[in-house]
Design an enzyme around this catalytic site. Structure first.
Site, PDB file in Angstrom:
ATOM      1  CD  GLU A 120      -9.647  -2.403  -1.283  1.00 20.38           C
ATOM      2  OE1 GLU A 120     -10.629  -2.693  -0.568  1.00 20.38           O
ATOM      3  OE2 GLU A 120      -8.620  -3.107  -1.344  1.00 20.38           O
ATOM      4  CG  ASP A 140      -1.834  -1.220   1.259  1.00 20.44           C
ATOM      5  OD1 ASP A 140      -2.227  -1.703   0.178  1.00 20.44           O
ATOM      6  OD2 ASP A 140      -2.140  -1.701   2.360  1.00 20.44           O
TER       7      ASP A 140
END
Length: 500
Positions: A191, A26
């Protein structure tokens, strides 16, 4: 940097080599002047959110962990793949801002901290309880209004879309009820939103398809952070799904502009190995791509950068009185796990659980690590608290232990009859052939002890058992050290990659 014989370092294409290898998922990036900063999610490990610095986008050095106080990362619910999820790192008006989700303290909402120096200290947190979900983004409009955008999610219903609201960063209060923005191109699990003002347009970039083999990057643009957004006709704009590319699961990207006006992107990917379905063991790693703009849309150029081969080890004697930021503790704090011995090394304060260890991320496919221990000590490989193995020394004997799921077993032992020992965990290419003539996992994990400089193998394990495809979750392999007795001292730990 030059190799041992004085030749220039080996260069590898950014298409296949991560810029930060091992469990660093991420990625989120920002630039201030000539300096780039890169942060990552870290899940149950504390200190959390490792942050790196670079001047060239290619070579990165860890400068700390953003969340290094428990007031910033409340312990709450423990366990594998809890803790700190996807985040956004930005610089605005003289401050660095970091917004993230702590799933272990989920009902407190998003977590926002700031700093003037990205190496820390970072502020006490501001919580946003009106924004329940994951993957928050911060962006600022021309009038200075800050917008929080996130993926609404709970662990009963699941994902419920991308929402946004202007926010007061001092209090965490939303300045109006949150509203939907672009929901993606139609794939599941939209997302990881990031928003950018580029020229006269606003862009919203998402991760879609889940963080497994269907992962991808999608994008849309509009006139304001609120939209309305027009989806890129070629979405997904970036993916490796249904391909034989050696880097899979690519997605969760973030854009950055260079000082000379060019663009680049960081994104996560995995490097699976072994027989079908392929096993990734190092976790989700951070990769770099160049970006071109064509007809107002970004296009990733994966092989634009040449990277030095990431093959650096370390040797640590724990003599400084403070731990290198590489060391973290699962579901605990390093200070609760170990203390410094007055003569160098670490004494461990508890034993019996897979959380009673200090860990550092494994960065290589083939490697070996040694622990010089006195009276008692252990070194091993950890994926989570139910998938780990270790070679453990106590009472003059060394033995190998493995836990797979609910099964824990001692595999072998050797009587050394000494007060000190050098314990080793290593990986090696698998000894078996691939399917259909063998099983060929990603590697073999070997637990050994050194005697007169020679490694004596105690146990050899199938590396598939220490992969995400078997254990599930969002993390990667960690090198773990500990001791089964407070009388034991881990004097020195070394880690060295081995060419494969």
């Amino acid at each position: 940097m030059r190799d041992a014989v004085g030749a220039p370092p080996q260069l590898v294409s950014s298409e296949i080599q991560p810029i930060v290898s091992g469990f660093h998922p991420d990625p989120t990036i920002c630039r201030v002047g000539d300096d780039y900063y890169l942060a990552h999610s870290s899940f149950e490990y504390f200190p959390a959110a490792p942050i790196f610095h670079s001047r060239d986008l290619v070579t990165w050095t860890q400068i700390g962990n953003i969340l290094d106080r428990r007031t910033q990362f409340r312990a709450g619910t423990a366990g594998p793949s809890t803790g700190i999820y996807g985040s956004t790192l930005r610089h605005h008006d003289g401050r660095f801002w970091f917004a993230t989700t702590n799933v272990s303290d989920f009902e407190s909402g998003q977590v926002i901290v700031w700093a003037t120096d990205p190496a820390g200290p970072w502020s006490d947190p501001v919580f946003v309880p009106e924004a329940i979900g994951i993957d928050p983004d911060l962006c600022w409009d021309d009038d200075g209004t800050c917008y929080l955008t996130w993926h609404v999610l709970d662990f009963t219903v699941g994902g419920q879309g991308i929402r946004q609201a202007p926010i007061d960063l001092k209090t965490g209060a939303l300045l109006e009820p949150h509203y939907p923005v672009w929901q993606g191109s139609g794939m599941p699990m939209a997302e990881g939103p990031h928003l950018y003002r580029i020229d006269d347009s606003w862009y919203i970039m998402l991760a879609e398809g889940g963080t497994e083999r269907g992962h991808c990057v999608t994008i849309a643009r509009g006139p304001s952070p609120r939209g309305p957004f027009e989806s890129f006709p070629g979405n997904p704009m970036f993916t490796h799904r249904s391909s034989s590319h050696p880097v899979q699961n690519v997605g969760h990207a973030d854009l950055v502009q260079t000082p000379d006006g060019d663009w680049a992107a960081v994104y996560l990917g995995v490097r699976p190995r072994g027989s079908t379905p392929g096993f990734h063991v190092l976790g989700r790693e951070t990769f770099l791509a160049g970006v071109d703009w064509i007809d107002g849309w970004p296009v990733f150029r994966e092989g634009r950068f040449d990277l030095p081969h990431d093959a650096e080890g370390f040797a640590e004697e724990f003599a400084e009185g403070s731990l290198d930021p590489r060391w973290v503790a699962p579901d605990s704090e390093p200070a609760s796990v170990a203390e410094f011995d007055s003569e160098g090394g670490l004494r461990f304060l508890s034993w019996g659980e897979a959380t009673d260890v200090l860990c550092t991320r494994v960065k290589d496919f083939v490697w070996l690590a040694d622990a010089d221990v006195e009276v008692a000590g252990a070194i091993g490989l950890r994926l989570d608290d139910r998938h780990w193995c270790a070679v453990i020394f106590e009472g003059g004997r060394a033995h190998a232990t493995v836990q797979i799921g609910d099964i824990r077993q001692q595999l072998g032992s050797i009587d050394l009859g000494t007060r000190t020992a050098t314990l080793r965990v290593s990986t090696t290419p698998p000894a078996t052939a691939p399917v259909p003539f063998g099983y060929a996992g990603p590697d073999d994990v070997v637990l050994s002890v050194l005697r007169d400089g020679e490694a004596i193998e105690i146990a050899r394990l199938d590396g598939r058992y220490f992969s995400t495809e078997v254990a599930a979750g969002f993390t990667g392999r960690m090198l773990a050290v500990g001791a089964p007795s407070r009388d034991g001292v881990v004097r020195r730990v070394t880690y060295r990659p081995v060419p494969d």
